[in-house]
Scaffold this motif. Structure first.
Motif, mmCIF file in Angstrom:
data_model
loop_
_atom_site.group_PDB
_atom_site.id
_atom_site.type_symbol
_atom_site.label_atom_id
_atom_site.label_comp_id
_atom_site.label_asym_id
_atom_site.label_seq_id
_atom_site.Cartn_x
_atom_site.Cartn_y
_atom_site.Cartn_z
ATOM 1 N N ASP A 42 0.830 -1.208 0.000
ATOM 2 C CA ASP A 42 0.000 0.000 0.000
ATOM 3 C C ASP A 42 0.862 1.255 0.000
ATOM 4 O OD1 ASP A 42 -2.438 -1.295 -0.078
ATOM 5 O OD2 ASP A 42 -2.701 -1.287 2.110
ATOM 6 N N ARG A 43 1.891 1.266 0.839
ATOM 7 C CA ARG A 43 2.779 2.434 0.883
ATOM 8 C C ARG A 43 3.565 2.595 -0.406
ATOM 9 N NH1 ARG A 43 5.940 1.200 5.636
ATOM 10 N NH2 ARG A 43 7.307 2.841 4.894
ATOM 11 N N ALA A 44 3.907 1.473 -1.058
ATOM 12 C CA ALA A 44 4.613 1.567 -2.343
ATOM 13 C C ALA A 44 3.693 2.144 -3.412
ATOM 14 C CB ALA A 44 5.124 0.191 -2.764
ATOM 15 N N LEU A 45 2.413 1.768 -3.382
ATOM 16 C CA LEU A 45 1.466 2.315 -4.350
ATOM 17 C C LEU A 45 1.221 3.808 -4.126
ATOM 18 C CD1 LEU A 45 -1.100 -0.614 -4.512
ATOM 19 C CD2 LEU A 45 0.424 0.160 -6.347
ATOM 20 N N GLN A 46 1.379 4.261 -2.894
ATOM 21 C CA GLN A 46 1.209 5.683 -2.580
ATOM 22 C C GLN A 46 2.528 6.449 -2.659
ATOM 23 O OE1 GLN A 46 -0.456 5.530 1.334
ATOM 24 N NE2 GLN A 46 -2.335 4.531 0.650
ATOM 25 N N SER A 47 3.589 5.786 -3.106
ATOM 26 C CA SER A 47 4.939 6.366 -3.220
ATOM 27 C C SER A 47 5.453 6.891 -1.891
ATOM 28 C CB SER A 47 4.961 7.480 -4.278
ATOM 29 O OG SER A 47 4.613 6.968 -5.525
ATOM 30 N N GLN A 48 5.205 6.142 -0.817
ATOM 31 C CA GLN A 48 5.660 6.534 0.510
ATOM 32 C C GLN A 48 6.717 5.584 1.064
ATOM 33 O OE1 GLN A 48 2.075 6.608 2.814
ATOM 34 N NE2 GLN A 48 1.470 8.613 2.053
#
Length: 124
Positions: A42-48
């Protein structure tokens, strides 16, 4: 001579107990859980997520769950094929557009797997 023997016995007891403690303690194990993997994706999809954190978790094999390890390997392959290496530090996403779509599909697959596992565990 008695003082020497006393110091020798005390040192021997201390060293022996330390060695016994080291021999009896187990090796620490890191165990990636499905929820952790889902949060990372999820964080990778949000570029975080940065590349170091991604590689730390995705690069470590998951031996206790073959399905999770398959998802981990597929995510690792996605970054190898569609990754924006070294551009993450400049604010770019971890994956290009095609990789983002495939990672989203992989995330949905993991979420379904996690829901099935939780339903099975609550039913038992």
């Amino acid at each position: 001579m008695a003082l020497f023997l006393l110091v020798f016995v005390v040192c021997l007891l201390i060293f022996g107990s330390v060695i016994a403690l080291l021999l009896l303690s187990g090796t620490p194990r890191y165990r990636t859980e499905p929820r952790q993997l889902l949060e990372l994706i999820d964080r990778a999809l949000q570029s975080q997520v940065n590349e170091t954190e991604w590689n730390t978790i995705i690069g470590y094999p998951i031996r206790h769950d073959e399905t999770l390890d398959g998802i981990r390997r597929r995510a690792q392959r996605l970054v190898d094929v569609h990754g924006n290496h070294e551009r993450v530090n400049r604010g770019k996403p971890l994956l290009d557009a095609t990789g983002q779509e495939e990672l989203r599909a992989l995330r949905d697959h993991l979420a379904r797997h996690l829901a099935l596992r939780e339903a099975r565990d609550s039913g038992e």
